[in-house]
Design a protein around this motif. Structure first.
Motif, PDB file in Angstrom:
ATOM      1  N   THR A  79       0.838  -1.195   0.000  1.00 50.66           N
ATOM      2  CA  THR A  79       0.000   0.000   0.000  1.00 50.66           C
ATOM      3  C   THR A  79       0.880   1.255   0.000  1.00 50.66           C
ATOM      4  O   THR A  79       2.076   1.188   0.336  1.00 50.66           O
ATOM      5  N   PRO A  80       0.307   2.406  -0.367  1.00 49.59           N
ATOM      6  CA  PRO A  80       1.075   3.650  -0.259  1.00 49.59           C
ATOM      7  C   PRO A  80       1.641   3.890   1.132  1.00 49.59           C
ATOM      8  O   PRO A  80       2.792   4.327   1.279  1.00 49.59           O
ATOM      9  N   ASP A  81       0.855   3.602   2.159  1.00 47.49           N
ATOM     10  CA  ASP A  81       1.349   3.788   3.536  1.00 47.49           C
ATOM     11  C   ASP A  81       2.568   2.916   3.801  1.00 47.49           C
ATOM     12  O   ASP A  81       3.536   3.360   4.439  1.00 47.49           O
ATOM     13  N   GLU A  82       2.538   1.683   3.314  1.00 41.68           N
ATOM     14  CA  GLU A  82       3.663   0.779   3.535  1.00 41.68           C
ATOM     15  C   GLU A  82       4.917   1.251   2.810  1.00 41.68           C
ATOM     16  O   GLU A  82       6.023   1.219   3.367  1.00 41.68           O
ATOM     17  N   ILE A  83       4.755   1.704   1.577  1.00 44.03           N
ATOM     18  CA  ILE A  83       5.905   2.178   0.810  1.00 44.03           C
ATOM     19  C   ILE A  83       6.477   3.458   1.424  1.00 44.03           C
ATOM     20  O   ILE A  83       7.706   3.614   1.538  1.00 44.03           O
ATOM     21  N   ARG A  84       5.607   4.378   1.833  1.00 44.93           N
ATOM     22  CA  ARG A  84       6.085   5.632   2.439  1.00 44.93           C
ATOM     23  C   ARG A  84       6.788   5.359   3.763  1.00 44.93           C
ATOM     24  O   ARG A  84       7.779   6.021   4.096  1.00 44.93           O
ATOM     25  N   LYS A  85       6.309   4.391   4.506  1.00 48.98           N
ATOM     26  CA  LYS A  85       6.945   4.054   5.774  1.00 48.98           C
ATOM     27  C   LYS A  85       8.306   3.409   5.537  1.00 48.98           C
ATOM     28  O   LYS A  85       9.273   3.666   6.272  1.00 48.98           O
ATOM     29  N   GLN A  86       8.399   2.597   4.497  1.00 51.80           N
ATOM     30  CA  GLN A  86       9.655   1.919   4.186  1.00 51.80           C
ATOM     31  C   GLN A  86      10.701   2.887   3.638  1.00 51.80           C
ATOM     32  O   GLN A  86      11.897   2.744   3.918  1.00 51.80           O
ATOM     33  N   PHE A  87      10.238   3.892   2.879  1.00 50.70           N
ATOM     34  CA  PHE A  87      11.141   4.876   2.274  1.00 50.70           C
ATOM     35  C   PHE A  87      10.630   6.283   2.588  1.00 50.70           C
ATOM     36  O   PHE A  87      10.069   6.969   1.726  1.00 50.70           O
ATOM     37  N   PRO A  88      10.820   6.718   3.834  1.00 51.23           N
ATOM     38  CA  PRO A  88      10.271   8.014   4.254  1.00 51.23           C
ATOM     39  C   PRO A  88      11.074   9.182   3.686  1.00 51.23           C
ATOM     40  O   PRO A  88      12.253   9.054   3.348  1.00 51.23           O
ATOM     41  N   VAL A  89      10.419  10.325   3.614  1.00 53.73           N
ATOM     42  CA  VAL A  89      11.086  11.559   3.222  1.00 53.73           C
ATOM     43  C   VAL A  89      11.720  12.179   4.465  1.00 53.73           C
ATOM     44  O   VAL A  89      11.025  12.452   5.442  1.00 53.73           O
ATOM     45  N   PRO A  90      13.033  12.388   4.472  1.00 58.04           N
ATOM     46  CA  PRO A  90      13.676  13.023   5.633  1.00 58.04           C
ATOM     47  C   PRO A  90      13.068  14.393   5.919  1.00 58.04           C
ATOM     48  O   PRO A  90      12.588  15.081   5.015  1.00 58.04           O
ATOM     49  N   ALA A  91      13.085  14.785   7.189  1.00 60.78           N
ATOM     50  CA  ALA A  91      12.444  16.032   7.609  1.00 60.78           C
ATOM     51  C   ALA A  91      12.982  17.239   6.837  1.00 60.78           C
ATOM     52  O   ALA A  91      12.227  18.149   6.479  1.00 60.78           O
ATOM     53  N   ARG A  92      14.276  17.247   6.552  1.00 57.61           N
ATOM     54  CA  ARG A  92      14.872  18.383   5.831  1.00 57.61           C
ATOM     55  C   ARG A  92      14.285  18.502   4.437  1.00 57.61           C
ATOM     56  O   ARG A  92      13.995  19.606   3.957  1.00 57.61           O
ATOM     57  N   LEU A  93      14.081  17.366   3.768  1.00 59.83           N
ATOM     58  CA  LEU A  93      13.522  17.390   2.428  1.00 59.83           C
ATOM     59  C   LEU A  93      12.037  17.738   2.449  1.00 59.83           C
ATOM     60  O   LEU A  93      11.532  18.403   1.536  1.00 59.83           O
ATOM     61  N   ALA A  94      11.344  17.312   3.499  1.00 61.36           N
ATOM     62  CA  ALA A  94       9.925  17.664   3.643  1.00 61.36           C
ATOM     63  C   ALA A  94       9.755  19.172   3.773  1.00 61.36           C
ATOM     64  O   ALA A  94       8.802  19.755   3.232  1.00 61.36           O
ATOM     65  N   GLU A  95      10.675  19.814   4.461  1.00 58.47           N
ATOM     66  CA  GLU A  95      10.618  21.267   4.604  1.00 58.47           C
ATOM     67  C   GLU A  95      10.907  21.949   3.271  1.00 58.47           C
ATOM     68  O   GLU A  95      10.277  22.966   2.934  1.00 58.47           O
ATOM     69  N   ILE A  96      11.850  21.397   2.507  1.00 54.62           N
ATOM     70  CA  ILE A  96      12.133  21.936   1.172  1.00 54.62           C
ATOM     71  C   ILE A  96      10.884  21.856   0.300  1.00 54.62           C
ATOM     72  O   ILE A  96      10.523  22.819  -0.390  1.00 54.62           O
ATOM     73  N   LYS A  97      10.211  20.717   0.334  1.00 54.71           N
ATOM     74  CA  LYS A  97       8.979  20.565  -0.450  1.00 54.71           C
ATOM     75  C   LYS A  97       7.924  21.580  -0.023  1.00 54.71           C
ATOM     76  O   LYS A  97       7.264  22.197  -0.871  1.00 54.71           O
ATOM     77  N   LYS A  98       7.761  21.771   1.260  1.00 51.71           N
ATOM     78  CA  LYS A  98       6.767  22.720   1.762  1.00 51.71           C
ATOM     79  C   LYS A  98       7.033  24.123   1.218  1.00 51.71           C
ATOM     80  O   LYS A  98       6.109  24.827   0.774  1.00 51.71           O
ATOM     81  N   GLN A  99       8.297  24.524   1.227  1.00 52.32           N
ATOM     82  CA  GLN A  99       8.657  25.845   0.723  1.00 52.32           C
ATOM     83  C   GLN A  99       8.450  25.947  -0.781  1.00 52.32           C
ATOM     84  O   GLN A  99       7.946  26.954  -1.298  1.00 52.32           O
ATOM     85  N   ARG A 100       8.831  24.902  -1.491  1.00 51.51           N
ATOM     86  CA  ARG A 100       8.674  24.892  -2.950  1.00 51.51           C
ATOM     87  C   ARG A 100       7.197  24.908  -3.340  1.00 51.51           C
ATOM     88  O   ARG A 100       6.802  25.619  -4.280  1.00 51.51           O
ATOM     89  N   ASP A 101       6.383  24.126  -2.649  1.00 45.01           N
ATOM     90  CA  ASP A 101       4.945  24.115  -2.924  1.00 45.01           C
ATOM     91  C   ASP A 101       4.367  25.520  -2.789  1.00 45.01           C
ATOM     92  O   ASP A 101       3.546  25.951  -3.612  1.00 45.01           O
ATOM     93  N   ALA A 102       4.779  26.221  -1.739  1.00 41.14           N
ATOM     94  CA  ALA A 102       4.269  27.574  -1.497  1.00 41.14           C
ATOM     95  C   ALA A 102       4.714  28.540  -2.587  1.00 41.14           C
ATOM     96  O   ALA A 102       3.926  29.394  -3.041  1.00 41.14           O
TER      97      ALA A 102
END
Length: 342
Positions: free
Chosen positions: A11-34
């Protein structure tokens, strides 16, 4: 039954849990989305350049490409927002041919969707690590959204998918910009109806659940040319086409009028070198007309390390195995030229 159920996919949840996005990259995405949101809504005057391979078939070459793009980005980031094309699912007109890394992580081997989902996610995360540029991908299969929802900053809905109800409703649940391409027929009303649907709330069945969405105000138009009944490509990036789309936007109850020009496909008749001329014409049209300037928010360009394309198995590093692309040198010069227009 005609269906042969090979294996149950993670499932998507299983894949995301197995290969998570590091917090630093999640913040980059948040800024880019904005930042991208501000362009679509008109709060920012920056220009979007969605650029990269026709299909992302090789992690090493793709990450090499986006690393080069990151260096260029540092020189133009005050005027442009560069969004790498990392397209991991490929529509095929006849149903035959390479269908993307999600289907075939190795283009020379048989399909393996579990390995493909993992390869796709690893490549996207690796690309952000290399470049700090979050990417665009095409949502060919609506059920796959959960595998990439935390890594993409832009989603394209293709010409063959834009009339499909499930695609339209799924986009209504996105929180990122989504470009709805005109259908291969070129009928702009179909594209505008798709944008309207994507911008509004829906209740529907998704991955075995009853879901509700809030609507996506960032859904917008992508002009990619069309095909007439004789199979001839008809472009729709000219000044008159852009003026017509501006007027049609005024006639529809749509939020955030915006358009991206796809410089390849039927706009170029797949003559990849023509993308340079097409982009420059679009930029000139923006200079001539304030309405067109406010409407056209960016361009899409197919580009890779080596120009042209190759057959599967030739093994040329950084060369497309699907549609032909601009080479790196020409692409870099074109990005700088776009920045000069802004």
């Amino acid at each position: 039954m005609s269906f042969h159920y090979v294996t149950k996919l993670p499932t998507p949840d299983e894949i995301r849990k197995q290969f998570p996005v590091p917090a630093r990259l999640a913040e980059i995405k948040k800024q880019r989305d904005a930042e991208i949101k501000d362009v679509i809504t008109g709060k920012s005057n920056k220009f979007l350049v969605i650029i990269g391979p026709c299909s992302a078939d090789n992690e090493d070459a793709v990450c090499d490409y986006v690393s080069r793009l990151a260096k260029v980005n540092e020189k133009v980031k005050d005027k442009l927002i560069l969004i790498p094309r990392i397209y991991t699912n490929k529509p095929r007109t006849t149903g035959e041919g390479y269908k993307g890394i999600v289907s075939q992580p190795d283009p020379e081997k048989k399909p393996d969707f579990t390995a493909g989902l993992i390869a796709m996610r690893k490549m996207h995360i690796h690309a952000i690590e290399e470049s700090e540029l979050t990417a665009a991908d095409e949502m060919l299969y609506p059920d796959n959204w959960g595998y990439v929802e935390d890594i993409l900053s832009y989603v394209a809905i293709g010409a063959r998918s834009v009339e499909d109800q499930q695609h339209r409703m799924t986009v209504s649940g996105f929180d990122v910009a989504a470009g709805m391409k005109n259908p291969t027929s070129g009928t702009l009303s179909v594209m505008l109806n798709s944008i309207y649907a994507a911008q509004h709330k829906h209740s529907f069945i998704y991955r075995g659940f009853e879901v509700e969405t809030n609507g996506n105000p960032l859904a917008h138009a992508v002009l990619r040319g069309s095909v007439n009944k004789h199979g001839r490509s008809l472009p729709n990036y000219h000044y008159e086409d852009l003026s017509t789309l501006y007027d049609l936007y005024q006639d529809h109850d749509l939020q955030n009028p915006a358009c991206i020009i796809d410089a390849n496909h039927n706009n170029s008749n797949k003559q990849f070198e023509q993308q340079i001329r097409i982009v420059k014409e679009v930029m000139h049209s923006r200079k001539l007309n304030n309405n067109i300037h406010s409407l056209v928010k960016g361009v899409m360009i197919e580009s890779y390390i080596e120009e042209g394309c190759q057959k599967i198995g030739e093994g040329i590093y950084g060369k497309s195995i699907t549609d032909p692309c601009l080479g790196w040198e020409a692409s870099e010069h074109l990005i700088y030229d776009i920045a000069e227009y802004e």
